[in-house]
Scaffold this motif. Sequence first.
Motif, PDB file in Angstrom:
ATOM      1  N   GLN A  17     -12.240  13.550 -19.910  1.00 39.54           N
ATOM      2  CA  GLN A  17     -13.541  12.993 -19.550  1.00 39.54           C
ATOM      3  C   GLN A  17     -14.602  14.082 -19.345  1.00 39.54           C
ATOM      4  O   GLN A  17     -15.799  13.796 -19.430  1.00 39.54           O
ATOM      5  CB  GLN A  17     -13.411  12.148 -18.286  1.00 39.54           C
ATOM      6  CG  GLN A  17     -12.483  10.953 -18.455  1.00 39.54           C
ATOM      7  CD  GLN A  17     -12.339  10.142 -17.170  1.00 39.54           C
ATOM      8  OE1 GLN A  17     -13.166  10.259 -16.257  1.00 39.54           O
ATOM      9  NE2 GLN A  17     -11.296   9.320 -17.100  1.00 39.54           N
ATOM     10  N   GLY A  18     -14.169  15.292 -19.041  1.00 40.40           N
ATOM     11  CA  GLY A  18     -15.114  16.369 -18.815  1.00 40.40           C
ATOM     12  C   GLY A  18     -15.898  16.245 -17.545  1.00 40.40           C
ATOM     13  O   GLY A  18     -16.980  16.839 -17.423  1.00 40.40           O
ATOM     14  N   GLN A  19     -15.393  15.498 -16.563  1.00 42.66           N
ATOM     15  CA  GLN A  19     -16.068  15.318 -15.290  1.00 42.66           C
ATOM     16  C   GLN A  19     -15.014  15.091 -14.205  1.00 42.66           C
ATOM     17  O   GLN A  19     -13.847  14.836 -14.512  1.00 42.66           O
ATOM     18  CB  GLN A  19     -17.026  14.140 -15.354  1.00 42.66           C
ATOM     19  CG  GLN A  19     -16.377  12.811 -15.694  1.00 42.66           C
ATOM     20  CD  GLN A  19     -17.386  11.700 -15.866  1.00 42.66           C
ATOM     21  OE1 GLN A  19     -18.567  11.914 -15.818  1.00 42.66           O
ATOM     22  NE2 GLN A  19     -16.901  10.474 -16.041  1.00 42.66           N
ATOM     23  N   PRO A  20     -15.385  15.183 -12.913  1.00 45.04           N
ATOM     24  CA  PRO A  20     -14.403  15.008 -11.842  1.00 45.04           C
ATOM     25  C   PRO A  20     -13.738  13.629 -11.891  1.00 45.04           C
ATOM     26  O   PRO A  20     -14.366  12.612 -12.209  1.00 45.04           O
ATOM     27  CB  PRO A  20     -15.225  15.200 -10.567  1.00 45.04           C
ATOM     28  CG  PRO A  20     -16.403  16.021 -10.986  1.00 45.04           C
ATOM     29  CD  PRO A  20     -16.714  15.595 -12.390  1.00 45.04           C
ATOM     30  N   VAL A  21     -12.450  13.613 -11.573  1.00 42.47           N
ATOM     31  CA  VAL A  21     -11.638  12.384 -11.553  1.00 42.47           C
ATOM     32  C   VAL A  21     -10.955  12.301 -10.195  1.00 42.47           C
ATOM     33  O   VAL A  21     -10.382  13.291  -9.719  1.00 42.47           O
ATOM     34  CB  VAL A  21     -10.600  12.393 -12.689  1.00 42.47           C
ATOM     35  CG1 VAL A  21      -9.685  11.173 -12.568  1.00 42.47           C
ATOM     36  CG2 VAL A  21     -11.291  12.403 -14.043  1.00 42.47           C
ATOM     37  N   THR A  22     -11.003  11.096  -9.564  1.00 43.03           N
ATOM     38  CA  THR A  22     -10.327  10.865  -8.268  1.00 43.03           C
ATOM     39  C   THR A  22      -9.180   9.875  -8.474  1.00 43.03           C
ATOM     40  O   THR A  22      -9.215   9.015  -9.357  1.00 43.03           O
ATOM     41  CB  THR A  22     -11.315  10.321  -7.246  1.00 43.03           C
ATOM     42  OG1 THR A  22     -11.869   9.095  -7.723  1.00 43.03           O
ATOM     43  CG2 THR A  22     -12.445  11.325  -7.000  1.00 43.03           C
ATOM     44  N   HIS A  23      -8.170   9.999  -7.601  1.00 38.69           N
ATOM     45  CA  HIS A  23      -6.973   9.145  -7.728  1.00 38.69           C
ATOM     46  C   HIS A  23      -6.311   9.048  -6.354  1.00 38.69           C
ATOM     47  O   HIS A  23      -6.277  10.022  -5.590  1.00 38.69           O
ATOM     48  CB  HIS A  23      -5.987   9.747  -8.738  1.00 38.69           C
ATOM     49  CG  HIS A  23      -4.695   9.012  -8.830  1.00 38.69           C
ATOM     50  ND1 HIS A  23      -4.587   7.751  -9.391  1.00 38.69           N
ATOM     51  CD2 HIS A  23      -3.444   9.359  -8.398  1.00 38.69           C
ATOM     52  CE1 HIS A  23      -3.328   7.351  -9.321  1.00 38.69           C
ATOM     53  NE2 HIS A  23      -2.616   8.311  -8.711  1.00 38.69           N
ATOM     54  N   PHE A  24      -5.810   7.809  -6.048  1.00 40.87           N
ATOM     55  CA  PHE A  24      -5.081   7.612  -4.784  1.00 40.87           C
ATOM     56  C   PHE A  24      -3.612   7.391  -5.137  1.00 40.87           C
ATOM     57  O   PHE A  24      -3.258   6.410  -5.804  1.00 40.87           O
ATOM     58  CB  PHE A  24      -5.642   6.410  -4.006  1.00 40.87           C
ATOM     59  CG  PHE A  24      -4.938   6.175  -2.708  1.00 40.87           C
ATOM     60  CD1 PHE A  24      -4.987   7.121  -1.686  1.00 40.87           C
ATOM     61  CD2 PHE A  24      -4.202   5.001  -2.506  1.00 40.87           C
ATOM     62  CE1 PHE A  24      -4.331   6.893  -0.489  1.00 40.87           C
ATOM     63  CE2 PHE A  24      -3.550   4.784  -1.307  1.00 40.87           C
ATOM     64  CZ  PHE A  24      -3.608   5.718  -0.294  1.00 40.87           C
ATOM     65  N   ASP A  25      -2.783   8.294  -4.700  1.00 41.17           N
ATOM     66  CA  ASP A  25      -1.347   8.237  -4.993  1.00 41.17           C
ATOM     67  C   ASP A  25      -0.649   7.471  -3.862  1.00 41.17           C
ATOM     68  O   ASP A  25      -0.576   7.958  -2.729  1.00 41.17           O
ATOM     69  CB  ASP A  25      -0.793   9.663  -5.115  1.00 41.17           C
ATOM     70  CG  ASP A  25       0.684   9.665  -5.478  1.00 41.17           C
ATOM     71  OD1 ASP A  25       1.120   8.738  -6.148  1.00 41.17           O
ATOM     72  OD2 ASP A  25       1.375  10.629  -5.070  1.00 41.17           O
ATOM     73  N   GLN A  26      -0.130   6.249  -4.170  1.00 42.39           N
ATOM     74  CA  GLN A  26       0.532   5.405  -3.174  1.00 42.39           C
ATOM     75  C   GLN A  26       2.048   5.419  -3.425  1.00 42.39           C
ATOM     76  O   GLN A  26       2.582   4.635  -4.206  1.00 42.39           O
ATOM     77  CB  GLN A  26       0.002   3.965  -3.250  1.00 42.39           C
ATOM     78  CG  GLN A  26      -1.468   3.840  -2.925  1.00 42.39           C
ATOM     79  CD  GLN A  26      -1.944   2.398  -3.025  1.00 42.39           C
ATOM     80  OE1 GLN A  26      -1.258   1.524  -3.572  1.00 42.39           O
ATOM     81  NE2 GLN A  26      -3.146   2.139  -2.497  1.00 42.39           N
ATOM     82  N   ARG A  27       2.727   6.310  -2.808  1.00 43.10           N
ATOM     83  CA  ARG A  27       4.183   6.352  -2.917  1.00 43.10           C
ATOM     84  C   ARG A  27       4.850   5.992  -1.602  1.00 43.10           C
ATOM     85  O   ARG A  27       6.044   5.918  -1.496  1.00 43.10           O
ATOM     86  CB  ARG A  27       4.642   7.759  -3.316  1.00 43.10           C
ATOM     87  CG  ARG A  27       4.228   8.142  -4.743  1.00 43.10           C
ATOM     88  CD  ARG A  27       4.654   9.558  -5.050  1.00 43.10           C
ATOM     89  NE  ARG A  27       4.004  10.483  -4.106  1.00 43.10           N
ATOM     90  CZ  ARG A  27       4.527  11.644  -3.719  1.00 43.10           C
ATOM     91  NH1 ARG A  27       5.694  12.012  -4.152  1.00 43.10           N
ATOM     92  NH2 ARG A  27       3.875  12.424  -2.883  1.00 43.10           N
ATOM     93  N   GLY A  28       4.101   5.816  -0.587  1.00 46.83           N
ATOM     94  CA  GLY A  28       4.636   5.487   0.734  1.00 46.83           C
ATOM     95  C   GLY A  28       3.609   5.850   1.785  1.00 46.83           C
ATOM     96  O   GLY A  28       2.596   6.514   1.506  1.00 46.83           O
TER      97      GLY A  28
END
Length: 917
Positions: free
Chosen positions: A444-455
């Motif tokens: 994408q060439g831009q900042p990417v956010t992500h929420f990792d839900q493993r517990g």
Amino acid sequence: MPKARAANEASGEPVSRLRAWRIRALNRLLLIVALCAIIPLATVVREEFPIPEHRPAIIIFILIYLLIVSLALLRRLDWRVRAWGLLLLGYGAGVLAFVRGGLAGDGRIFLMALPLFAILLVGIRSGIAMAVLGTITYIAFGIFAGAGWLENWLVNPTNPVAPNDWIVSGAALGMLLLVVILLQIDYHHFNRGTLQTARQAANALAQARDMLDERAGELEAANRLLSERAEALAAAAEVARQMVALREEGELIAQFVRFISERFDLYHVGLFLLDEENSSVNLRAASSAEGQRMIGRDYRIPIGSTNPVGQAAQSGETQLAMAPMAPLPGLPATRWQIALPMQTGEQIRGILEIHLDEEEPPSKEQIQILQTLVNQLAVGLENARLFAQTRASLEELRSLYQTVTGEAWKHYATVHAELAQYQAGDPKAPQETWDDVFAAARQQGQPVTHFDQRGAEDSQHIMAVPLKLRGVPIGVVGFNRPPEDGEWQAEEINLAASAAERLAIALESARLFQETQRTLGEVEALHRASLAIVEAPSMQQAVAEIVQVAHYLGFTSAALTRITGSGKDGLPSRSDVFAAKIEDGQIVPLPPQTDRSIVSHSTTRLLLQEPEFVLVYADAADPQEAIPQDVRSQMQEEGMRSLVLAGLSIGGQPMGFLSIGAPISLSDTPAAHLNRLRTLAYQMGVAIENRLLLEETQQRARRLALVNEVASAVRATLDLDELMMAVYQQVAPIFYADAFFIALYDEENQEIDFRLRVDEGELTPPSRRPLGEGLSSVIIHENRSLLIRNFGQEREQLPVPIVWGRAMPESWLGVPMRMGDKVVGIISVQSYRSNAYGDEEEQLLSTIADQLAIAINNAQLFNAARQRAEEERLVAEVAAQVRGTLDIDTVLQTAVRQIGEVLGLHDVEIELTLEDH
């Protein structure tokens, strides 16, 4: 003084001229007084000095005279001081004359003359002052005489009647009278000159007033012209403003044509641009409807045609022509045509054509203004072209920068694998999660956010920000934090992006710093290598230095091939080779090979096309490697597996190539190593070129010194054969002549006498050939030099040569020996290799030929004179022996024998004929 007088008179200032006249008059007056006073002073001293009562007055007279002489000699004193000194001394002499002679003396004359002298020499006020002083003095002495005091001082109480008294008084009066007359004459001349100067000044003033009136009229006309030009310059300024605002060439041309047509109310304006073939000019813009239709028909005018546009395109000068009698198609009202060249520097880019419907031709000022506008258009078009080029170059540089930067970071990550990934703290999320987020950020060439839900405990907020360096992605930086800190906000994302941008710049700076340090190290090493090559005492030693430096890069041999000759196909075929190699760790210089045949024709072809080429043959053992077969065979024969070739040139002209070989393959060598190798080869080639240039310069100096050496040699002897041999011994080594001859032209018998011929050091017997055969006859017939650089290529344009050596030389240079305009012989140098001689050698040999012609002429004259002297001596001996006997038989025998010796004859017969009377 004459120079000062001339300067003052030339200045024309009356005050300065009056002062100069007074100085001259004062000098003359002092000189006359000093000369004329000698006789009366001597008479007075002789007669009255024996009388004790008269001695004080005599001493005073002598002192006055000495002071006058001093004033006459000391001309450096201020003239006013000298003038007043003379007046005061005269006054003293007048007073003394009253004391000694009373009214019968000369006192009245002094008192009468002094005011006149004061007026002339100093001024009116001074004259008045002297007149007042004289009057007071005269009154005082009158009072003294009435009181009886004067009788005690008088030398002669009664009126003097003696002749001596009359002589003394007459001398004083005559002296003063002469001075007054001379002063009055000179003063008259001065006044006349002053009046003439004033008249001249008045005439000059009148002329200046007339000129001022004339200039006023010219200024008025100039003001009218300036007002017209001001309006035209306003139009030019408007054109310049529009050209600054416009960048596209088509829009700029159309706008210019439309503007100039409307602003100057022109009938038709058309702009032609030069085509790519430089053969014609094409109509690109027009203001009239007919011009627009001509553009649609692709209207063009050939350069050099009779049309004014074609003439202007050929000559680069403005063309003004009347319209033809028949109306122009589509432009019937045209009366005048103007074609203005549009130039950038000295290159013509187009022509502006203007049609006028006025009866009167345009003025020079109008044409000049239009040419100025065309020049501005040329500048605007050039700026538009440069702007387009700059924009394209910037785009190309941006693309290249992105490519180079991306490859550089890719290489850096490969070389420094340990630094390809760096982390601080506990990443928490698994590696595959980070890989996915990083991949999304790169894509994408831009900042990417992500929420990792493993517990509940391991959940993380993740953010990946791409690292970009001026738009080029070089990596990704990631952040993570626990759920309780909340999601990433916009301000935090922007802050992370700014930090990533600065981080990218810092990483690039660090990488460039490391690259710079490495490059500086390489440059220093290459510099040391170049110095070693340049300082080598010989070409062989320079090649040895090349091997020593190349050995550190894995190479074991080097060779310098210098082109010395070309074949019939024009390709280099002969060369001199200097080589060296490494054996058992030691540098072994190989013997130089001169006039060697060149095997690698593919390399020589490339040398002609690109004299400064660099080739790298990585592995001769690899059949897939693109190596010419002749080069591959030579490499395998010499035990080389890899080879680097670098072309050498001087002034853009190919002169050879440098080859560096190695017994190992360069296929796996890093690109940086190959770049260092190319740079090393290039620097070695430059150093060798400089050395060759130095040797060539030294050779040229030796050739120039040859002229003096030949001059010394020809002056040392008058024997013709010794003279020619001395010239050969001096010329042949400098010209590297394999063959040489000197021939004399026998004009009477139309033959060429080859007196000296040498082929590869061996003398060939002299011979004579009739004029008209061979190359020498061309030189004599046309009275010019003949230079053959490559006989194999030029033989079809040459007469059939006469071969007298082992073969016909490839290089042949012959120049005529002249006495005035007359050819007396030929001198020729020849070489069995091609391109051995050029224009410089031709000029040098011509200089030598001129000296040799004079020396040969002197030798021939000397031999002729010596032969005539010998013949006269033998004739005298014959006459003496014949006179010694009266026997006819003995006389005849002696005459026959001596005449045969004198004339070089074997048989001589004398017949006595007796006739009947």
